[in-house]
Scaffold this motif. Sequence first.
Motif, PDB file in Angstrom:
ATOM      1  N   SER A  85       5.439 -12.652   0.124  1.00 43.11           N
ATOM      2  CA  SER A  85       6.505 -12.861   1.111  1.00 43.11           C
ATOM      3  C   SER A  85       6.923 -11.584   1.837  1.00 43.11           C
ATOM      4  O   SER A  85       7.641 -11.631   2.810  1.00 43.11           O
ATOM      5  N   LYS A  86       6.438 -10.430   1.349  1.00 42.78           N
ATOM      6  CA  LYS A  86       6.937  -9.165   1.905  1.00 42.78           C
ATOM      7  C   LYS A  86       6.060  -8.601   3.031  1.00 42.78           C
ATOM      8  O   LYS A  86       6.354  -7.538   3.561  1.00 42.78           O
ATOM      9  N   PHE A  87       4.991  -9.275   3.327  1.00 43.96           N
ATOM     10  CA  PHE A  87       4.079  -8.787   4.366  1.00 43.96           C
ATOM     11  C   PHE A  87       3.981  -9.820   5.480  1.00 43.96           C
ATOM     12  O   PHE A  87       4.203 -11.006   5.238  1.00 43.96           O
ATOM     13  N   VAL A 134      -2.030 -12.655   4.048  1.00 40.71           N
ATOM     14  CA  VAL A 134      -1.022 -11.837   4.724  1.00 40.71           C
ATOM     15  C   VAL A 134      -1.654 -10.534   5.196  1.00 40.71           C
ATOM     16  O   VAL A 134      -2.795 -10.243   4.874  1.00 40.71           O
ATOM     17  N   ASP A 135      -0.896  -9.753   5.951  1.00 37.03           N
ATOM     18  CA  ASP A 135      -1.409  -8.522   6.544  1.00 37.03           C
ATOM     19  C   ASP A 135      -0.798  -7.306   5.840  1.00 37.03           C
ATOM     20  O   ASP A 135       0.396  -7.042   5.975  1.00 37.03           O
ATOM     21  N   ARG A 136      -1.620  -6.577   5.092  1.00 31.80           N
ATOM     22  CA  ARG A 136      -1.113  -5.437   4.318  1.00 31.80           C
ATOM     23  C   ARG A 136      -1.376  -4.092   4.990  1.00 31.80           C
ATOM     24  O   ARG A 136      -1.440  -3.061   4.318  1.00 31.80           O
ATOM     25  N   THR A 137      -1.546  -4.101   6.318  1.00 28.33           N
ATOM     26  CA  THR A 137      -1.816  -2.860   7.055  1.00 28.33           C
ATOM     27  C   THR A 137      -0.811  -1.758   6.717  1.00 28.33           C
ATOM     28  O   THR A 137      -1.172  -0.587   6.618  1.00 28.33           O
ATOM     29  N   ARG A 138       0.431  -2.169   6.529  1.00 31.85           N
ATOM     30  CA  ARG A 138       1.489  -1.186   6.257  1.00 31.85           C
ATOM     31  C   ARG A 138       1.141  -0.291   5.060  1.00 31.85           C
ATOM     32  O   ARG A 138       1.446   0.905   5.057  1.00 31.85           O
ATOM     33  N   MET A 139       0.516  -0.845   4.061  1.00 37.31           N
ATOM     34  CA  MET A 139       0.161  -0.045   2.886  1.00 37.31           C
ATOM     35  C   MET A 139      -0.840   1.049   3.240  1.00 37.31           C
ATOM     36  O   MET A 139      -0.743   2.177   2.766  1.00 37.31           O
ATOM     37  N   PHE A 140      -1.806   0.692   4.083  1.00 35.43           N
ATOM     38  CA  PHE A 140      -2.823   1.686   4.462  1.00 35.43           C
ATOM     39  C   PHE A 140      -2.236   2.738   5.400  1.00 35.43           C
ATOM     40  O   PHE A 140      -2.608   3.906   5.345  1.00 35.43           O
ATOM     41  N   GLU A 141      -1.292   2.309   6.248  1.00 35.92           N
ATOM     42  CA  GLU A 141      -0.618   3.278   7.137  1.00 35.92           C
ATOM     43  C   GLU A 141       0.173   4.289   6.302  1.00 35.92           C
ATOM     44  O   GLU A 141       0.221   5.476   6.629  1.00 35.92           O
ATOM     45  N   SER A 196      -5.778   6.605 -10.012  1.00 38.44           N
ATOM     46  CA  SER A 196      -6.762   6.375  -8.956  1.00 38.44           C
ATOM     47  C   SER A 196      -7.344   4.965  -9.027  1.00 38.44           C
ATOM     48  O   SER A 196      -8.139   4.596  -8.181  1.00 38.44           O
ATOM     49  N   GLU A 197      -6.953   4.191 -10.010  1.00 39.16           N
ATOM     50  CA  GLU A 197      -7.408   2.796 -10.048  1.00 39.16           C
ATOM     51  C   GLU A 197      -6.585   1.892  -9.119  1.00 39.16           C
ATOM     52  O   GLU A 197      -6.859   0.699  -9.019  1.00 39.16           O
ATOM     53  N   CYS A 198      -5.571   2.441  -8.470  1.00 39.22           N
ATOM     54  CA  CYS A 198      -4.735   1.636  -7.560  1.00 39.22           C
ATOM     55  C   CYS A 198      -5.594   1.046  -6.454  1.00 39.22           C
ATOM     56  O   CYS A 198      -6.255   1.761  -5.711  1.00 39.22           O
ATOM     57  N   MET A 199      -5.599  -0.286  -6.329  1.00 39.59           N
ATOM     58  CA  MET A 199      -6.466  -0.940  -5.353  1.00 39.59           C
ATOM     59  C   MET A 199      -5.693  -1.462  -4.147  1.00 39.59           C
ATOM     60  O   MET A 199      -6.182  -2.325  -3.427  1.00 39.59           O
ATOM     61  N   THR A 200      -4.485  -0.930  -3.928  1.00 36.17           N
ATOM     62  CA  THR A 200      -3.707  -1.287  -2.735  1.00 36.17           C
ATOM     63  C   THR A 200      -3.564  -2.807  -2.626  1.00 36.17           C
ATOM     64  O   THR A 200      -3.721  -3.382  -1.559  1.00 36.17           O
ATOM     65  N   CYS A 201      -3.261  -3.441  -3.735  1.00 30.76           N
ATOM     66  CA  CYS A 201      -3.188  -4.906  -3.751  1.00 30.76           C
ATOM     67  C   CYS A 201      -1.828  -5.409  -3.289  1.00 30.76           C
ATOM     68  O   CYS A 201      -1.701  -6.530  -2.823  1.00 30.76           O
ATOM     69  N   GLY A 202      -0.776  -4.581  -3.478  1.00 31.13           N
ATOM     70  CA  GLY A 202       0.545  -4.964  -2.979  1.00 31.13           C
ATOM     71  C   GLY A 202       1.445  -5.658  -3.989  1.00 31.13           C
ATOM     72  O   GLY A 202       2.597  -5.971  -3.664  1.00 31.13           O
ATOM     73  N   MET A 260       8.414   3.005   1.468  1.00 31.28           N
ATOM     74  CA  MET A 260       6.973   3.143   1.197  1.00 31.28           C
ATOM     75  C   MET A 260       6.572   2.477  -0.115  1.00 31.28           C
ATOM     76  O   MET A 260       5.480   1.932  -0.228  1.00 31.28           O
ATOM     77  N   GLY A 261       7.418   2.572  -1.099  1.00 31.41           N
ATOM     78  CA  GLY A 261       7.162   1.836  -2.330  1.00 31.41           C
ATOM     79  C   GLY A 261       6.287   2.560  -3.347  1.00 31.41           C
ATOM     80  O   GLY A 261       5.691   3.600  -3.069  1.00 31.41           O
ATOM     81  N   ALA A 262       6.230   1.957  -4.523  1.00 30.63           N
ATOM     82  CA  ALA A 262       5.648   2.602  -5.704  1.00 30.63           C
ATOM     83  C   ALA A 262       4.200   3.031  -5.502  1.00 30.63           C
ATOM     84  O   ALA A 262       3.819   4.131  -5.902  1.00 30.63           O
ATOM     85  N   SER A 263       3.378   2.174  -4.899  1.00 30.46           N
ATOM     86  CA  SER A 263       1.958   2.517  -4.795  1.00 30.46           C
ATOM     87  C   SER A 263       1.778   3.821  -4.019  1.00 30.46           C
ATOM     88  O   SER A 263       0.946   4.658  -4.386  1.00 30.46           O
ATOM     89  N   THR A 264       2.555   3.996  -2.954  1.00 26.88           N
ATOM     90  CA  THR A 264       2.415   5.215  -2.153  1.00 26.88           C
ATOM     91  C   THR A 264       2.885   6.447  -2.941  1.00 26.88           C
ATOM     92  O   THR A 264       2.213   7.483  -2.931  1.00 26.88           O
ATOM     93  N   PHE A 265       4.006   6.320  -3.628  1.00 27.82           N
ATOM     94  CA  PHE A 265       4.512   7.473  -4.389  1.00 27.82           C
ATOM     95  C   PHE A 265       3.531   7.872  -5.483  1.00 27.82           C
ATOM     96  O   PHE A 265       3.347   9.052  -5.785  1.00 27.82           O
TER      97      PHE A 265
END
Lengths: 646, 250
Positions: free
Chosen positions: B101-103, B111-118, B153-159, B175-180
Amino acid sequence: MRKQRPSYIVIGGGLAGLAATMKLCEDKAKVTLVSYQPVKRSHSVCAQGGINAAIDTKGEGDSPEMHFYDTVKGGDFLANQPLVRDMCHQAPAIIRLMDRLGVAFNRTPEGHLEFRRFGGTLYSRTAFAGATTGQQLLYALDEQVRRYEHDGQVKKLEWHEYLSAVLDSENICRGAVLHDLRTGEIFTVKGDAVVLATGGPSQVYGKTTGSTVCNGVATTSAYLQGAKYANGEFIQVHPTAIPGQDKLRLMSESARGEGGRIWVPKKANDSRDPLTIPEEERYYFLEENHPRFGNLVPRDVASREIHDVVYNKKLGVGGQAMVYLDLTHQSAGFLEHRLGGILDIYSKFTGEDPKKVPMKIFPAVHYSMGGIWTDYEDDGNGLIDHQSPRNQMTSIQGLYAAGECDYQFHGANRLGANSLLSCIYTGLMMGPGLISYSQNLRAHFEDVPSTVFDQARDQWQERMQGFRQMNGKENPYVLHQDMGNILLANVLIVRENSKLEKALTEINDLETRFKDVQCLDTTHWSNPAPSMIQQLHCQIQLAKIITRGALIRNEFRGAHYKPEFDLNQPKDFDPHEYVEYIEKKQYGEIQEEEFPSGHVAYMKRFEECNERWLKTTIAEHKNNQPEISFEEVNTSLVQPRPRKYD
Amino acid sequence: MPDDKIIRLKIKRQDQPDTKPYWQEIELPHKPRANVISCLMDIQMNPVTRDGQKVTPVVWECNCLEEVCGSCTMVINGKVRQSCTALVDALPQPIVLEPMSKFPMVRDLQVDRTRMFENLKKVKAWVHIDGTYDIGEGPVIPEKQRAKAYLLSECMTCGCCLEACPQFTKDNDFMGASTFSQVRLFNMHPTGAMESEERLETIMGEGGIADCGNAQSCVEVCPKKIPLTESIAEVGGETTLQLLKNLLLK
């Protein structure tokens, strides 16, 4: 002088595509990177066990030359040798580069790179990052490409599908036709060259170890545009995978590299808990039949042995198509540290802990040694001239290929941990050649009339519209499943001509049914249905390439096993005898008694077989069928000889 | 092979980003070892609802099907997770499938998770090297430190962590936990650390680490068990030091 910087279109963002993009950006080029999905999700992430480089950190006497020999031998001498040799010589530099990029490779107590054993070699040659090496390597390259994207050199077109190359009146590739998977828009992009880095075709078989995007469509599209497809029949069946409904998940060869043992109970249908079966009542068939390589024989050998134990000896676990892969003798701490990622996968999908109970596994389609034909230029010293624009070019000028989608490097069977290497190697190696290709072009895409691009776009718009309007009775997903089942039943580990002929007929029937397909969704936003039909159309053509190649090749080589044409190597045969035989032959007649009984006859059979079949299979699209011809293999560096892994 | 059991699914569908969502109930024959994705694949072969209505196949995102690519995140029975490891036999039925629901919505479960990659660009989540030419080995790294980095480094940007985070919403910049956690990863690397100050400055700004409400829901849903709260604490500490350094030096 051309003002424009050289610009390229790279299709696919796995290891090969990202390595090529990074290298081209370093040379100041501009790159459009096209992918079905965010490139970080590419199939390379599934590679588990490691990447090979003969750095010899353990004083075993390993060297790039040994790596080269193991690789061509593993591939049953079907690979062009200068390319393989160049790759093996570049491998240590590639590992050092990936290490500098921050890949979390496992370390020795001194903090250097750790290496482990893998199949088809007796050396510890495989660097690894836990058991998710592919993921870790891919992320490192993804990060570098993101940096170039941040700097404006890379433009990513994710959620886009490659439909075909744009060819000008001279059949030179000037760009690509793309399909926006969200809006449905079809458009062209222009570039000096197009690089296909689109991975393997395993989805043609349906359930495999491949990801859903490994559909083989881009290379088949190139084939339909006139490019040569090579060695299509050489499909690797990985010996150890976990059965599943949606996918057969890989259980890495590293499990055996870290001591995993394959066995079945000696008694058929033994229903005891495996842990209670005493040692002497277990049949460790790989270890018994291959004392030297044991559980680490090459994949084609292991898959055949498992097939034999299950179907001929009827010793599958519980009477089913399964054997044990046992790690329970290793300590939990060791396993967690060296194999954590893959053991997690096993327990998540089966509910059993492989640290406590033996895993149940079975072979699954895994990798294609064959692929789109690509060129190379050697430097006259058994290595590659890295400046040559011929390197990795397909038979269509300006259309290149790299990674699993090309046919080079692995011959008739790939060794474990060599695929990550060949993907990164091709991506990096082709960079300078691509730049020199651009610099030496007489006319560039700017000089090509816009009608060339418009026509290509219009044709595809019409085509995709045609697929969208298909309103027959056949469900395309069911058709896809049926196609996979035809190949699984007839074109797998053991191949027979009667079954291959039957498969070809069934594929032709499938093609007829395809005409009656229904497009299940005709809306215009983020609709995968028309693409799926176009992909299925290509995959039917690819199924024909694989099957026809398999039918015509009447021999047993690597992963292509036809029992009818087995040369029956004598049990006491030593492959060096063959080298001696070839040498002696140059100086006159061979005396039968110079070799053990029956060996000369065997070597003569082997020699004749190579004269006829040690050749690359070439498929070309003619009258809607693959026309097969054969091409010489470059074996100038190592004398091909019989393989033996006892 | 199917047995006589039935799998019941309730799926939230949405045709376009700006149209209204609706629910569909679908029943499938049960198969051993089925997971949510194999169910969605079975629907493609026979897209019919429980009441016999022919519908379009469900649109979702997936690729590797073994929880290493991060594609197939969705909300299953109210919990965000990867759908490939969602084994049917372990789930109460009906199995309720919803998109995150957050994307921004794309279609159905996609959904579109572009924000995570940005965000990865913003924090320079890479090791800046001199070039790809062979200039020798990488830095010597103790195995213990390597093992710590590997976890991150196993983070797969899954959201998943962002879907679960009360602070992360569609209309803010958090930005959230994955980015930090990625900031921590690259600041840990001997070469990556050369840009650590820039990374810290970035997450000291808008949408940065100060906005974390310490709800700790991120770490509970991470499919890779990445120690996200530990990363937030450590990077949080580093930003405080950086702040002091900035005050003293300016």
